[in-house]
Design a protein around this motif. Sequence first.
Motif, PDB file in Angstrom:
ATOM      1  N   GLY A 314       0.809  -1.215   0.000  1.00 17.57           N
ATOM      2  CA  GLY A 314       0.000   0.000   0.000  1.00 17.57           C
ATOM      3  C   GLY A 314       0.837   1.258   0.000  1.00 17.57           C
ATOM      4  N   ILE A 315       1.966   1.215   0.719  1.00 15.95           N
ATOM      5  CA  ILE A 315       2.857   2.375   0.783  1.00 15.95           C
ATOM      6  C   ILE A 315       3.523   2.626  -0.571  1.00 15.95           C
ATOM      7  CG2 ILE A 315       5.052   3.178   1.744  1.00 15.95           C
ATOM      8  CD1 ILE A 315       4.212   1.742   4.378  1.00 15.95           C
ATOM      9  N   ASP A 316       4.080   1.554  -1.148  1.00 13.98           N
ATOM     10  CA  ASP A 316       4.849   1.705  -2.389  1.00 13.98           C
ATOM     11  C   ASP A 316       3.978   1.990  -3.599  1.00 13.98           C
ATOM     12  OD1 ASP A 316       7.337   1.549  -1.335  1.00 13.98           O
ATOM     13  OD2 ASP A 316       7.723  -0.530  -1.873  1.00 13.98           O
ATOM     14  N   LEU A 317       2.696   1.679  -3.509  1.00 12.61           N
ATOM     15  CA  LEU A 317       1.808   1.997  -4.625  1.00 12.61           C
ATOM     16  C   LEU A 317       1.859   3.498  -4.910  1.00 12.61           C
ATOM     17  CD1 LEU A 317      -0.341   0.873  -6.609  1.00 12.61           C
ATOM     18  CD2 LEU A 317      -2.062   1.477  -4.901  1.00 12.61           C
ATOM     19  N   THR A 318       1.858   4.284  -3.845  1.00  8.91           N
ATOM     20  CA  THR A 318       1.969   5.741  -4.002  1.00  8.91           C
ATOM     21  C   THR A 318       3.386   6.148  -4.358  1.00  8.91           C
ATOM     22  OG1 THR A 318       0.238   6.026  -2.332  1.00  8.91           O
ATOM     23  CG2 THR A 318       1.548   7.958  -2.883  1.00  8.91           C
ATOM     24  N   THR A 319       4.363   5.534  -3.704  1.00 11.28           N
ATOM     25  CA  THR A 319       5.765   5.901  -3.929  1.00 11.28           C
ATOM     26  C   THR A 319       6.170   5.691  -5.381  1.00 11.28           C
ATOM     27  OG1 THR A 319       6.294   5.265  -1.650  1.00 11.28           O
ATOM     28  CG2 THR A 319       8.135   5.522  -3.187  1.00 11.28           C
ATOM     29  N   PHE A 320       5.904   4.504  -5.913  1.00  7.76           N
ATOM     30  CA  PHE A 320       6.270   4.215  -7.298  1.00  7.76           C
ATOM     31  C   PHE A 320       5.447   5.043  -8.282  1.00  7.76           C
ATOM     32  CE2 PHE A 320       7.777  -0.058  -5.646  1.00  7.76           C
ATOM     33  CZ  PHE A 320       9.119   0.235  -5.842  1.00  7.76           C
ATOM     34  N   THR A 379       0.834  11.609   3.906  1.00  4.70           N
ATOM     35  CA  THR A 379       0.604  11.304   2.495  1.00  4.70           C
ATOM     36  C   THR A 379      -0.882  11.371   2.161  1.00  4.70           C
ATOM     37  OG1 THR A 379       2.561   9.869   2.431  1.00  4.70           O
ATOM     38  CG2 THR A 379       0.933   9.574   0.688  1.00  4.70           C
ATOM     39  N   CYS A 380      -1.708  10.847   3.052  1.00  8.17           N
ATOM     40  CA  CYS A 380      -3.160  10.893   2.840  1.00  8.17           C
ATOM     41  C   CYS A 380      -3.655  12.342   2.754  1.00  8.17           C
ATOM     42  CB  CYS A 380      -3.883  10.174   3.974  1.00  8.17           C
ATOM     43  SG  CYS A 380      -3.724   8.374   3.947  1.00  8.17           S
ATOM     44  N   VAL A 381      -3.172  13.192   3.644  1.00  3.95           N
ATOM     45  CA  VAL A 381      -3.566  14.606   3.634  1.00  3.95           C
ATOM     46  C   VAL A 381      -3.196  15.253   2.299  1.00  3.95           C
ATOM     47  CG1 VAL A 381      -3.151  16.869   4.678  1.00  3.95           C
ATOM     48  CG2 VAL A 381      -3.450  14.865   6.143  1.00  3.95           C
ATOM     49  N   GLY A 382      -1.963  14.971   1.839  1.00  5.64           N
ATOM     50  CA  GLY A 382      -1.526  15.528   0.556  1.00  5.64           C
ATOM     51  C   GLY A 382      -2.377  15.060  -0.605  1.00  5.64           C
ATOM     52  N   ILE A 383      -2.722  13.767  -0.610  1.00  5.49           N
ATOM     53  CA  ILE A 383      -3.558  13.234  -1.691  1.00  5.49           C
ATOM     54  C   ILE A 383      -4.932  13.893  -1.685  1.00  5.49           C
ATOM     55  CG2 ILE A 383      -4.723  11.164  -2.543  1.00  5.49           C
ATOM     56  CD1 ILE A 383      -2.362   9.515  -1.579  1.00  5.49           C
ATOM     57  N   VAL A 384      -5.494  14.059  -0.498  1.00  2.00           N
ATOM     58  CA  VAL A 384      -6.820  14.683  -0.388  1.00  2.00           C
ATOM     59  C   VAL A 384      -6.783  16.110  -0.931  1.00  2.00           C
ATOM     60  CG1 VAL A 384      -8.537  15.563   1.238  1.00  2.00           C
ATOM     61  CG2 VAL A 384      -7.605  13.265   1.530  1.00  2.00           C
ATOM     62  N   ILE A 385      -5.711  16.849  -0.628  1.00  2.00           N
ATOM     63  CA  ILE A 385      -5.591  18.227  -1.132  1.00  2.00           C
ATOM     64  C   ILE A 385      -5.538  18.239  -2.661  1.00  2.00           C
ATOM     65  CG2 ILE A 385      -4.089  20.258  -1.238  1.00  2.00           C
ATOM     66  CD1 ILE A 385      -3.263  19.660   1.646  1.00  2.00           C
ATOM     67  N   LEU A 465      -4.849   6.630  -2.099  1.00  2.00           N
ATOM     68  CA  LEU A 465      -5.369   7.039  -0.795  1.00  2.00           C
ATOM     69  C   LEU A 465      -5.929   5.838  -0.034  1.00  2.00           C
ATOM     70  CD1 LEU A 465      -6.204   9.225   1.241  1.00  2.00           C
ATOM     71  CD2 LEU A 465      -8.308   9.553  -0.098  1.00  2.00           C
ATOM     72  N   ALA A 466      -6.700   5.004  -0.723  1.00  2.00           N
ATOM     73  CA  ALA A 466      -7.287   3.823  -0.076  1.00  2.00           C
ATOM     74  C   ALA A 466      -6.207   2.883   0.447  1.00  2.00           C
ATOM     75  CB  ALA A 466      -8.197   3.093  -1.060  1.00  2.00           C
ATOM     76  N   PHE A 467      -5.149   2.688  -0.328  1.00  2.00           N
ATOM     77  CA  PHE A 467      -4.094   1.771   0.100  1.00  2.00           C
ATOM     78  C   PHE A 467      -3.217   2.375   1.195  1.00  2.00           C
ATOM     79  CE2 PHE A 467      -5.211  -0.742  -3.594  1.00  2.00           C
ATOM     80  CZ  PHE A 467      -4.930  -2.035  -3.159  1.00  2.00           C
ATOM     81  N   GLN A 468      -3.088   3.683   1.243  1.00  2.00           N
ATOM     82  CA  GLN A 468      -2.384   4.308   2.362  1.00  2.00           C
ATOM     83  C   GLN A 468      -3.125   4.039   3.668  1.00  2.00           C
ATOM     84  OE1 GLN A 468       0.560   6.086   2.699  1.00  2.00           O
ATOM     85  NE2 GLN A 468       1.060   5.570   0.589  1.00  2.00           N
ATOM     86  N   ILE A 469      -4.447   4.123   3.629  1.00  2.00           N
ATOM     87  CA  ILE A 469      -5.253   3.824   4.818  1.00  2.00           C
ATOM     88  C   ILE A 469      -5.089   2.353   5.213  1.00  2.00           C
ATOM     89  CG2 ILE A 469      -7.617   3.696   5.713  1.00  2.00           C
ATOM     90  CD1 ILE A 469      -8.284   6.102   3.889  1.00  2.00           C
ATOM     91  N   LEU A 470      -5.067   1.461   4.220  1.00  2.00           N
ATOM     92  CA  LEU A 470      -4.831   0.049   4.498  1.00  2.00           C
ATOM     93  C   LEU A 470      -3.478  -0.147   5.176  1.00  2.00           C
ATOM     94  CD1 LEU A 470      -5.465  -2.999   4.211  1.00  2.00           C
ATOM     95  CD2 LEU A 470      -4.424  -2.891   1.923  1.00  2.00           C
ATOM     96  N   SER A 471      -2.460   0.575   4.712  1.00  2.00           N
ATOM     97  CA  SER A 471      -1.114   0.455   5.295  1.00  2.00           C
ATOM     98  C   SER A 471      -1.095   0.910   6.754  1.00  2.00           C
ATOM     99  CB  SER A 471      -0.109   1.274   4.480  1.00  2.00           C
ATOM    100  OG  SER A 471      -0.003   0.768   3.159  1.00  2.00           O
ATOM    101  N   ILE A 472      -1.870   1.939   7.070  1.00  2.00           N
ATOM    102  CA  ILE A 472      -1.964   2.385   8.459  1.00  2.00           C
ATOM    103  C   ILE A 472      -2.539   1.271   9.329  1.00  2.00           C
ATOM    104  CG2 ILE A 472      -3.143   3.984  10.028  1.00  2.00           C
ATOM    105  CD1 ILE A 472      -3.026   6.085   7.788  1.00  2.00           C
ATOM    106  N   ILE A 473      -3.590   0.638   8.844  1.00  2.00           N
ATOM    107  CA  ILE A 473      -4.227  -0.455   9.595  1.00  2.00           C
ATOM    108  C   ILE A 473      -3.255  -1.618   9.787  1.00  2.00           C
ATOM    109  CG2 ILE A 473      -6.077  -2.182   9.535  1.00  2.00           C
ATOM    110  CD1 ILE A 473      -7.743  -0.115   7.946  1.00  2.00           C
TER     111      ILE A 473
END
Length: 520
Positions: A314-320, A379-385, A465-473
Amino acid sequence: MSKEDEQIEAVYRVMFAQQSQKDCSPFSNNDCSSMKEKLATGSVFDQEVNATTTDDDGIPSSSHPLEARILRKMDLFLIPLMAMLYFLSNLDKSNIGNAAIAGLTEDLNLVGTEYNVAVTVFFGTYILFDPVGTNMLKIMGPPTMMSLCLFSFGVISLCTAWVKNYGQLILVRLLLGVFEGMIYPSINMYLSLCYRRDQYAKRFAYVFAAACLSSSFGGLISYACAKINGSLKAWQYIYIVEGAISIGFVPFYIFGLSNDLENSWFFNEEEKEYIIQRFKSMDTSNPNEKFEWHQAWLAVRDIKTWVSAVALFGIDLTTFGLTVFLPIIIETMGFTSIRVQLMTVPIYFLTAIVFFICARLSDRWRLRSPFIIGSCVTTCVGIVIVLASQVNGVRYFGVYILCMGIYVNAATNCLWLSGNISNYFKRATALGINLFFGSGSGLVSGQIFLNSEKPRFIKGLSICLAFQILSIIMTIIQFLLYRRENKKKEKIIDHYLDLNEPIPFDPQLGDENPQFRYMY
């Protein structure tokens, strides 16, 4: 750290000190003698805690006077090499994004999703060779493996400048993934063998910050190449310049590294002897450990391995996704292609600063999970913005917020897992699984930022964003699992101390022994 934590870790250091009586190195394949004896009595607590520079067997502790000296030398000579290797790796890996806005897609007549496929196929071979890198480091040795990978991906990047069509682009991207895939795991394993657990994150911060800076320099190089008035196109010069730089650094790895850390050219005889003894007191590896399928199975059966792997996906999905598509996203805000190259520079520079600060604090406080969760939230905050606003200035600000977290959470996730595993091949297997999942997200990221989604890329950013939330969990679950295991170990130790009996220890179990304390 509490007094109880210090006592438990003290027992662990003494037991590993007993484990080897030969001069050994993590990169050697010689046998070491097995554990001579288990922990004899509970009195070892007081012996170790009261020691300042060595334990009762004369094995140096982290407070030994020579420790600071050898750390300075490793920081001066090894860390720059590892940082430059990772810098060059990321430079050649992500330059397709800069090349795309410099004319690559038009000159190769890429249509539809062909550019996305070219981005994606790289991760097909990349994830296959992620697990290979952790084991090839020990088999080939750092100088051979790292210089070979560096030379190979440098040549491949250089040759990319002369691809003529979509098929040739796919081929070079597949080959690039082979050698790029082994870089990150080998660096991670190398540092985990050279440094103690509480020295690890700060050093890796220097290395991982190089990934942030490589994106900044990639923008600068691309901007400079766009100004060249030569017979080739700007995107071709990008590949030529960056490939040539990689090849030019190969001699530094051939002659600057050694198969055995203690034989490094920058240590004197006293320091070499100290390093040999130091290996016996480190809980990051069992020197000269031989490969056993049992160790690989311990990693596979451990639920914490898989929880960490899902979190990294979930983290790397955004990173890559952001590493490759950020220039394109910024271009959709209305900026010229040349200006876009410059506008990525300050973003990644800020990212490097934030990551370095977080890594130092992580080592100082001996904490990992709060930094992973905090950076995921950022990262989630940035994506939402970026998603919520249609004002380009606000969206560009959101990109800054977004990128501040994408490297902190990815690196700390890997550091957390590898630092909580003692046996080499269990760690190599667990890290390989972790990176396989993390790099596998690149197969997805290349398909969710489509040209048809321009300019806002709502689908791609929403999935991230969805996968970042999954990574937090998943990170919270991982924390709870480690805490539960530590509590179990405390009860076992208390039980044997009450009975005044030796605490059970099996060197094959490594971190699963009650003496090993998991970091949070």
